[in-house]
Each structure stands twice: as C-alpha cells, then as structure tokens.
Design a protein around this motif. Structure first.
Motif: not given
Length: 443
Positions: A409-419
């Motif tokens: 139901s929602v648009e995908p997001l830009l996601v950012y890598a983190s350790p």
C-alpha cells in the motif's frame, strides 16, 4: 514448547532504545477487525474461525552456493515466526516446504506436490523464472499465491505480490539520482530501467576480473588517478579524470555477485554514492559482503519496502507491530526445538535474517482462512481478495491491500546501509553487521 516460548510479550508503548530496553509481558489481543491500533501489540495472535489442519506451502530454491533464487531463503524464516505467534494464541498452522530446484520444471513440480498435500495457499520465496513458474502453476490449480520477494509479471486473480513493484522501484531510482549529472553504471549481469540515464557503462565482461573493473570505476569517479601509458615519457604524471562520475549504479545477476562488486569498489576507495536497485537487502548480500571483508557502511544506498528492523524504533502503529515481531523472533530463537522452514536446522541459526515480509505473507493467508472458515484454496483466495491488513491483524511490515494484485500500500523507500547493531535480535557473533535504515525525516 518450553516455558519461555509460552510467554506472551508486549512491547512498551514508549520508544525502543537501541540497547533493547526491557520489554513488558502481557496476554492481551487485538482482534483482526479492530479499527484502532492498541497502545501495545501482542506477540501471541489468535485466528478465530480458522479450521483445523490449515497448512501453507512454501516454495524455495535450496542451495548454499549462490544459486539464483535462493537469496531470500534466510529471510523466508519469518514464516516460522508467524506460525509460532499463532501457536501461542491457540491456532496450529503447518508449513510445508518444497524445493523448486532452481528451474521452471522444478517449480511446477513443487506446486503439484503442495497441491497434493492440500495446502490452503502458497508462499513463493524464490525469485527469477522459477518464481514466475510457481505462481502460474498454483494459479492453474486454484491455489492463492503470495510472492514477497519477486514481482510476478501478469499475475492471475489469485496471485499477489507484497514487495515493491517494478515501476515503484524505477521511480525510487530516479529519486536517488536527483541532482546527479554523471551517473556511472557498473554491472555484472544485471540491468536498470531504460528510463535511467547513465553517462557510461562498465561491464565485467569487458575486464579481466572484478578488481580491474573496480579500478576503472574508481578512475571514472575521480577517486583514483589514470596511470600513464606504457610508452609515455619518463616524466609523465598520472592524471585525474576531468569530469568524474558523481554516482554509481551497481547491478548484478545475484546478490552474491553484487556484494563482490561492492567490496571491490570499496577497496578502491570509491567515495560517491553506490546505488543498488535490487538484491542488496537480501540476506545473501549481507553475508557475502561480510565474508569478503566488505564494509556495511558508507555510501551504500538501496530500495526497500518500509519493513526493516529500524521501524521498531518508531512509536507509531507499524513500529509497535515490528516490535512485536522482533520479540517473537527472540522467543522463537530461544527454543532450540523450533526448526527452520525446511526442518533441517534450528530456527536460531537464521534468526538474524528472518524478515517481516515472509512473516506477513503467513499472517495474510491465515487471516483469509479464518475469514473463509475453510481450508479450500479457492475460498481462501476469495477471502484474501477482500482483505486490507495492518498492525491490528498482526503485520510487522507496511499495510497490505489484497484487493489489488500488487498488495503493497505504500511506495518503497531509499534505505542506507549501517553496521549498527540495534540489539533487537538474538545475539549472534556469526551474523553480518549490516542493517538498512531510511533517511531521517526531513533530510
């Protein structure tokens, strides 16, 4: 089931700390038809009206060597978590797994076997041609299908995808590249939509090996100097490219090959954003990158539905739903008798990767079975097509509307890598240190 796994855990209404603050215990329950989300979401889930002998088929591509389609096998262990939550609420659901052998014929055979076992629905956790074939075979048998990881082309009336669609991923790529004027494409068997404008393409097929490809990419981004030619004068100096690329889109045929490209680019100190439209959020990418001593931080950007672990840090309805899911992951991992989807190893071995998307696929089929009051696949599929589900019904990820074949139901997001280790899953020194988090609001 041991005493610990019978406890019903509820997450505190306050913000969850990264150090995993104490989680409260209770036995309350939200009914599926409630319209408001409770302050807390229970781990135990009830399924009033669900008939006995309700079973769900799982189609996987098995393999330990990077077989295409196997990249989400560990993520698919979220299905086990869902069945354990219903078991705590008194509803027994059986998962029946079948290997598609990484082929179209194998996928069809897997579905035929599951149909003979009288499953009420099928979850296809593989990708590629075999995922398409499995969905088609189930459709022909009148069995409802949910595909959490593959975007099924031309889905039938009883086939639903719950991940980002192709067009939505394409739109997210354009968002990631806003303001970028010289985009370099680095590829090893993957592709990007034709609408994505790139200034230059470097393909592994044109280089001796991955390090050579990465070296040229680093030159094109201005992070490495162009070496002098062999016949250059002795006093000639290495030069830096005049118009360096300001972003790199990286694609590959499998997450494992994608990780190999990323590690090589990191080894050449490429400093511009590395944007990976597909494959980076699969557990296979994280584990392979860790094996190669790659870095789970820096400028790694991908695209995903809003259903990662960091959602649990929010105080909204979805945050509470994700918190309940992660509590269930910890409980399930703590019981050594609970096995994985294929019943060949303890669930705890893959607890670090079990995700909300396979979990929510089970939730959806169980809710449909309870509404239909039947194990008949056609009735379960008909009931599923009327459902819109969210945290009240037990979802951990974003809301799903099954009146559409693309149920997200929602648009995908830009996601950012983190350790960063959020401390919300069971401690596992062998697990890769890589999570994906959305950009902070307003950034």
């Amino acid at each position: 089931m041991n005493r610990r796994s019978r406890l019903v855990i509820i997450v505190s209404a306050g913000a969850i700390l990264v150090t995993a603050a104490t989680i409260a215990l209770t036995g309350t329950l939200n009914r599926p038809d409630e319209t408001s989300v409770a302050v807390t979401v229970p781990v135990a889930l009830k399924a009033d009206g669900l008939p006995k002998n309700f079973s769900i088929g799982i189609v996987l591509t098995l393999g330990q060597s990077g077989e295409p389609g196997s990249e989400y096998n560990r993520a698919a262990q979220g299905a086990v978590v869902a069945t354990q939550r219903f078991a705590q609420g008194g509803a027994a659901i059986t998962l029946l797994a079948q290997n598609d052998s990484g082929s179209v014929d194998g996928a069809r055979a897997a579905v035929e076997t599951l149909a003979d076992q009288e499953v009420a629905g099928v979850i296809v956790t593989s990708t590629g041609p075999q995922a398409q074939a499995a969905a088609k075979a189930a459709e022909e048998r009148g069995i409802p299908v949910i595909s959490p990881y593959a975007d099924v082309t031309e889905p039938g009336q009883a086939t639903w995808t719950t991940g980002p669609s192709g067009p939505s991923v394409e739109a997210a790529i354009h968002t990631a590249l806003q303001g970028k004027t010289r985009v370099l494409l680095v590829e090893d068997g993957g592709s990007v939509p034709a609408s994505v404008t790139v200034s230059q393409t470097l393909s592994l097929t044109g280089f001796e090996d991955v390090p050579a490809l990465a070296q040229e990419a680093a030159i094109q981004t201005g992070d490495q100097l162009r070496p002098t030619a062999e016949d250059a004068p002795a006093d000639a100096e290495a030069t830096r490219i005049a118009e360096p690329a300001d972003a790199v889109v990286v694609v590959a045929a499998t997450p494992q090959r994608l990780a190999r490209l990323i590690q090589a680019l990191q080894a050449r100190n490429v400093s511009v954003p590395l944007i990976m439209p597909n494959g980076a959020t699969a557990p296979a990418f994280a584990s392979t990158l860790a094996e190669l001593d790659g870095d789970g931080s820096g400028q790694l950007v991908s695209i995903a539905a809003d259903g990662g672990d960091t959602t649990a840090l929010r105080q909204d309805a979805q945050g509470r739903g994700m918190s309940a899911f992660l509590s269930a992951v910890r409980l399930t991992s703590g019981n050594s008798d609970i096995m994985n989807v294929t019943a060949d190893a303890p669930f705890a071995a893959d607890a670090w990767a079990a995700d909300s998307h396979s979990h929510d696929a089970v939730i959806a089929l169980v809710r449909a079975g309870a509404l239909a009051g039947s194990v008949d696949p056609s009735k379960v599929g008909a009931a599923l097509s009327t459902l819109s589900l969210g945290p009240d019904e037990g979802l951990a990820g974003p809301a799903l509307d099954f009146s559409h074949s693309a149920a997200l139901s929602v648009e995908p997001l830009l996601v950012y890598a983190s350790p960063q280790d959020l401390g919300l899953r069971p401690a596992d020194e062998a697990a890769p240190r890589l999570i994906w988090m959305p950009a902070p609001a307003g950034s």
